[in-house]
Motif scaffolding. Structure first.
Motif, PDB file in Angstrom:
ATOM      1  N   GLU A 126      23.347  26.058  36.679  1.00 40.44           N
ATOM      2  CA  GLU A 126      23.812  25.956  35.492  1.00 40.44           C
ATOM      3  C   GLU A 126      22.487  26.404  34.424  1.00 40.44           C
ATOM      4  O   GLU A 126      22.701  27.176  33.525  1.00 40.44           O
ATOM      5  N   ARG A 127      21.303  26.025  34.829  1.00 40.14           N
ATOM      6  CA  ARG A 127      20.410  26.242  33.883  1.00 40.14           C
ATOM      7  C   ARG A 127      19.971  28.012  33.953  1.00 40.14           C
ATOM      8  O   ARG A 127      19.978  28.404  33.069  1.00 40.14           O
ATOM      9  N   ARG A 128      19.902  28.300  35.227  1.00 29.28           N
ATOM     10  CA  ARG A 128      19.666  29.895  35.436  1.00 29.28           C
ATOM     11  C   ARG A 128      20.822  30.685  34.703  1.00 29.28           C
ATOM     12  O   ARG A 128      20.644  31.743  33.820  1.00 29.28           O
ATOM     13  N   TRP A 129      22.260  30.248  34.709  1.00 33.10           N
ATOM     14  CA  TRP A 129      23.208  31.134  34.414  1.00 33.10           C
ATOM     15  C   TRP A 129      23.226  30.869  32.748  1.00 33.10           C
ATOM     16  O   TRP A 129      23.702  31.917  32.248  1.00 33.10           O
ATOM     17  N   SER A 130      22.867  29.719  32.391  1.00 35.88           N
ATOM     18  CA  SER A 130      23.182  29.480  30.906  1.00 35.88           C
ATOM     19  C   SER A 130      21.834  30.474  30.308  1.00 35.88           C
ATOM     20  O   SER A 130      22.288  31.104  29.188  1.00 35.88           O
ATOM     21  N   LEU A 131      20.769  30.610  30.714  1.00 38.29           N
ATOM     22  CA  LEU A 131      19.739  31.336  30.252  1.00 38.29           C
ATOM     23  C   LEU A 131      19.990  32.693  30.257  1.00 38.29           C
ATOM     24  O   LEU A 131      19.863  33.584  29.463  1.00 38.29           O
ATOM     25  N   ASP A 132      20.870  33.167  31.400  1.00 37.93           N
ATOM     26  CA  ASP A 132      20.978  34.793  31.419  1.00 37.93           C
ATOM     27  C   ASP A 132      22.359  35.009  32.234  1.00 37.93           C
ATOM     28  O   ASP A 132      22.598  34.970  33.485  1.00 37.93           O
ATOM     29  N   ARG A 133      23.335  35.193  31.316  1.00 36.83           N
ATOM     30  CA  ARG A 133      24.686  35.194  32.047  1.00 36.83           C
ATOM     31  C   ARG A 133      25.040  36.499  32.730  1.00 36.83           C
ATOM     32  O   ARG A 133      26.015  36.648  33.626  1.00 36.83           O
ATOM     33  N   SER A 134      24.199  37.443  32.442  1.00 38.42           N
ATOM     34  CA  SER A 134      24.371  38.721  33.216  1.00 38.42           C
ATOM     35  C   SER A 134      24.057  38.628  34.467  1.00 38.42           C
ATOM     36  O   SER A 134      24.691  39.446  35.403  1.00 38.42           O
ATOM     37  N   LEU A 135      23.249  37.609  35.093  1.00 38.87           N
ATOM     38  CA  LEU A 135      23.205  37.320  36.654  1.00 38.87           C
ATOM     39  C   LEU A 135      24.318  36.877  37.125  1.00 38.87           C
ATOM     40  O   LEU A 135      24.727  37.307  38.261  1.00 38.87           O
ATOM     41  N   LEU A 136      25.372  36.396  36.305  1.00 38.27           N
ATOM     42  CA  LEU A 136      26.710  35.817  36.932  1.00 38.27           C
ATOM     43  C   LEU A 136      27.584  37.153  37.062  1.00 38.27           C
ATOM     44  O   LEU A 136      28.277  37.357  37.873  1.00 38.27           O
ATOM     45  N   GLN A 137      27.367  37.602  35.899  1.00 39.41           N
ATOM     46  CA  GLN A 137      28.431  38.840  35.836  1.00 39.41           C
ATOM     47  C   GLN A 137      27.985  39.897  36.871  1.00 39.41           C
ATOM     48  O   GLN A 137      28.872  40.553  37.641  1.00 39.41           O
ATOM     49  N   GLU A 138      26.759  40.155  37.203  1.00 41.89           N
ATOM     50  CA  GLU A 138      26.310  41.229  38.233  1.00 41.89           C
ATOM     51  C   GLU A 138      26.907  40.812  39.565  1.00 41.89           C
ATOM     52  O   GLU A 138      27.522  41.687  40.266  1.00 41.89           O
ATOM     53  N   GLU A 139      26.905  39.378  40.024  1.00 42.41           N
ATOM     54  CA  GLU A 139      27.382  39.061  41.371  1.00 42.41           C
ATOM     55  C   GLU A 139      29.013  39.045  41.309  1.00 42.41           C
ATOM     56  O   GLU A 139      29.410  39.227  42.381  1.00 42.41           O
ATOM     57  N   HIS A 140      29.871  38.969  40.185  1.00 48.55           N
ATOM     58  CA  HIS A 140      30.864  38.935  40.355  1.00 48.55           C
ATOM     59  C   HIS A 140      31.763  40.227  40.029  1.00 48.55           C
ATOM     60  O   HIS A 140      32.862  40.626  40.366  1.00 48.55           O
ATOM     61  N   ALA A 141      30.685  41.273  39.653  1.00 48.53           N
ATOM     62  CA  ALA A 141      31.319  42.467  39.397  1.00 48.53           C
ATOM     63  C   ALA A 141      32.217  43.262  40.094  1.00 48.53           C
ATOM     64  O   ALA A 141      33.383  43.757  39.844  1.00 48.53           O
ATOM     65  N   GLY A 142      31.802  43.456  41.430  1.00 49.46           N
ATOM     66  CA  GLY A 142      32.663  44.149  42.381  1.00 49.46           C
ATOM     67  C   GLY A 142      33.707  43.193  43.102  1.00 49.46           C
ATOM     68  O   GLY A 142      34.318  43.806  44.290  1.00 49.46           O
ATOM     69  N   LEU A 143      33.745  42.139  43.014  1.00 59.73           N
ATOM     70  CA  LEU A 143      34.496  41.309  43.908  1.00 59.73           C
ATOM     71  C   LEU A 143      36.015  41.463  43.483  1.00 59.73           C
ATOM     72  O   LEU A 143      36.515  41.947  42.296  1.00 59.73           O
ATOM     73  N   ALA A 144      36.720  41.472  44.701  1.00 53.46           N
ATOM     74  CA  ALA A 144      38.375  41.724  44.635  1.00 53.46           C
ATOM     75  C   ALA A 144      39.147  40.927  45.593  1.00 53.46           C
ATOM     76  O   ALA A 144      38.653  40.475  46.550  1.00 53.46           O
ATOM     77  N   MET A 145      40.303  40.564  45.242  1.00 49.41           N
ATOM     78  CA  MET A 145      41.043  39.915  45.859  1.00 49.41           C
ATOM     79  C   MET A 145      42.134  41.049  46.605  1.00 49.41           C
ATOM     80  O   MET A 145      42.944  41.561  46.037  1.00 49.41           O
ATOM     81  N   LEU A 146      41.912  41.085  48.088  1.00 52.53           N
ATOM     82  CA  LEU A 146      42.830  41.996  48.727  1.00 52.53           C
ATOM     83  C   LEU A 146      44.092  41.415  49.324  1.00 52.53           C
ATOM     84  O   LEU A 146      43.732  40.296  50.346  1.00 52.53           O
ATOM     85  N   THR A 147      45.049  41.835  49.053  1.00 52.10           N
ATOM     86  CA  THR A 147      46.393  41.200  49.640  1.00 52.10           C
ATOM     87  C   THR A 147      47.234  42.154  50.348  1.00 52.10           C
ATOM     88  O   THR A 147      47.423  43.353  49.843  1.00 52.10           O
ATOM     89  N   LEU A 148      47.661  41.790  51.456  1.00 49.88           N
ATOM     90  CA  LEU A 148      48.240  43.121  52.255  1.00 49.88           C
ATOM     91  C   LEU A 148      49.492  42.201  53.112  1.00 49.88           C
ATOM     92  O   LEU A 148      49.205  41.052  53.575  1.00 49.88           O
ATOM     93  N   SER A 149      50.509  42.722  53.310  1.00 52.39           N
ATOM     94  CA  SER A 149      51.482  42.310  54.304  1.00 52.39           C
ATOM     95  C   SER A 149      51.554  43.626  55.393  1.00 52.39           C
ATOM     96  O   SER A 149      51.641  44.726  55.065  1.00 52.39           O
ATOM     97  N   VAL A 150      51.648  43.030  56.472  1.00 54.45           N
ATOM     98  CA  VAL A 150      51.672  44.146  57.926  1.00 54.45           C
ATOM     99  C   VAL A 150      52.846  43.444  58.695  1.00 54.45           C
ATOM    100  O   VAL A 150      53.266  42.228  58.829  1.00 54.45           O
ATOM    101  N   THR A 151      53.587  44.575  59.451  1.00 56.80           N
ATOM    102  CA  THR A 151      54.599  44.087  60.355  1.00 56.80           C
ATOM    103  C   THR A 151      54.062  44.730  61.828  1.00 56.80           C
ATOM    104  O   THR A 151      53.751  45.597  61.949  1.00 56.80           O
ATOM    105  N   LYS A 152      54.558  43.846  62.705  1.00 53.16           N
ATOM    106  CA  LYS A 152      54.667  44.260  64.109  1.00 53.16           C
ATOM    107  C   LYS A 152      55.932  44.941  64.494  1.00 53.16           C
ATOM    108  O   LYS A 152      56.861  44.273  64.471  1.00 53.16           O
ATOM    109  N   PRO A 153      55.792  46.245  65.001  1.00 51.52           N
ATOM    110  CA  PRO A 153      57.114  46.859  64.984  1.00 51.52           C
ATOM    111  C   PRO A 153      57.753  46.272  66.125  1.00 51.52           C
ATOM    112  O   PRO A 153      57.193  45.665  67.133  1.00 51.52           O
TER     113      PRO A 153
END
Ligand SMILES: C[S@@+](CC[C@H](N)C(=O)[O-])C[C@H]1O[C@@H](n2cnc3c(N)ncnc32)[C@H](O)[C@@H]1O
Length: 301
Positions: free
Chosen positions: A274-301
């Motif tokens: 909390e202390r670190r990210w309150s002082l510098d929010r960019s550190l949080l954004q840096e780590e979250h920037a590339g994160l994604a939720m990948l959702t897929l559906s697949v079938t067994k033929p």
């Protein structure tokens, strides 16, 4: 029909996926004016999961006087066989498959840290470290597909969401970098032992869409029906995403593995984060920037 949720956990989310699946099947049959099939719902997680709590909530899925829905628990790793051959119709899994079966041995055996405290060394070694993680993910995910292909009936389906990263434009990184960022600060400040930090490995890898697609195609048991990529925090009220909220989210996910390795340091972790990210929010954004939720559906033929 047999439905299974792999990596159900034990909180309020434990029944979320299977409840949606049961409702969808009943709704579909109603639309077709057909009687719904009898359903068997299995919940899976590692044996240490709090299945007592899960079992108590499972009764909410069973209905009096409604279509038959029976329930069961299938404890064990999803990197092992969980069900008999050709017995399952739908497998779902949410936010669980980024957990690997283990950290890459090429790092653990050679005592190569997954996250160097020194920033220069970290940047230099990151491609090699992430290469080792990527290889472990490929091995595990391929094995997972093989096992599920055995267990699903022909025509069976899987719907999974995995925490990963957007494909291009971002340097590769650990999806647990945000945890490591704070722990490395704690190591520099002497709150935790530096040598212990160097031997801390989280068996988690955030794949890209291409990583997943390639493994599915190489393994060959499934065809992809749909593949969606969302921003990790999309849909969240931005005012909620405070340093304190994120620190507690990280605590919820990683507390067990951190405490096993370092002892009871999580209160201190939250305070320092909390202390670190309150002082510098960019550190949080840096780590979250590339994160994604990948959702897929697949079938067994
Ligand atoms: C972040 S939680 C996801 C919980 C829930 N599915 C949700 O979406 O909220 C990840 C879960 O995966 C489980 N998990 C991790 N590795 C596993 C494995 N090899 N086999 C079964 N479950 C596993 C963890 O124990 C944890 O409960």
């Amino acid at each position: 029909m047999v439905i299974a949720d792999l990596g159900c956990s034990s909180g309020p989310n434990a029944l979320a996926l299977v409840s949606v699946a049961v409702e969808a099947i009943h709704g579909y049959c109603l639309q077709l004016q057909q009687p719904p099939p009898e359903l068997c719902v299995f919940l899976n997680d590692l044996p240490d999961n709090d299945f007592n709590t899960v079992v108590k909530s499972l009764v909410t899925i069973r209905r009096c006087n409604g279509p038959v829905v029976v329930t069961g628990i299938a404890p064990g790793s999803f990197y092992e066989r969980l069900f008999t051959s050709s017995s399952v119709h739908l497998v779902c899994s949410s936010s669980s498959l980024h957990w690997l079966s283990k950290a890459p041995e090429v790092l653990t055996k050679n005592q190569i840290p997954a996250y160097y405290i020194d920033e220069h060394a970290r940047r230099e070694k990151l491609p090699m470290v992430l290469g080792a993680y990527a290889q472990q993910f490929r091995k595990d995910f391929r094995h997972f597909l093989k096992l599920r292909a055995k267990e699903l009936v022909p025509g069976g389906q899987m719907v999974v969401s995995i925490i990963g990263r957007h494909s291009d434009g971002f340097a590769p990184f650990h999806i647990w970098g945000i945890l490591a960022q704070v722990l490395s600060l704690m190591a520099s400040e002497g709150v935790i032992d530096k040598a212990k930090f160097d031997s801390f490995y989280v068996p988690v890898y955030g794949p890209s869409k291409e990583d997943i697609r390639e493994v599915i195609q190489e393994e060959g048991s499934f065809s992809i029906k749909e593949f969606l990529v969302h921003d990790f925090l999309s849909g969240l009220d931005n005012t909620l995403v405070t340093p304190s909220w994120i620190a507690n989210q990280i605590r919820a996910v990683y507390e067990q593995i951190v405490v096993q390795h370092f002892g009871d340091v999580m209160d201190e972790f939250v305070r320092i984060a909390e202390r670190r990210w309150s002082l510098d929010r960019s550190l949080l954004q840096e780590e979250h920037a590339g994160l994604a939720m990948l959702t897929l559906s697949v079938t067994k033929p």
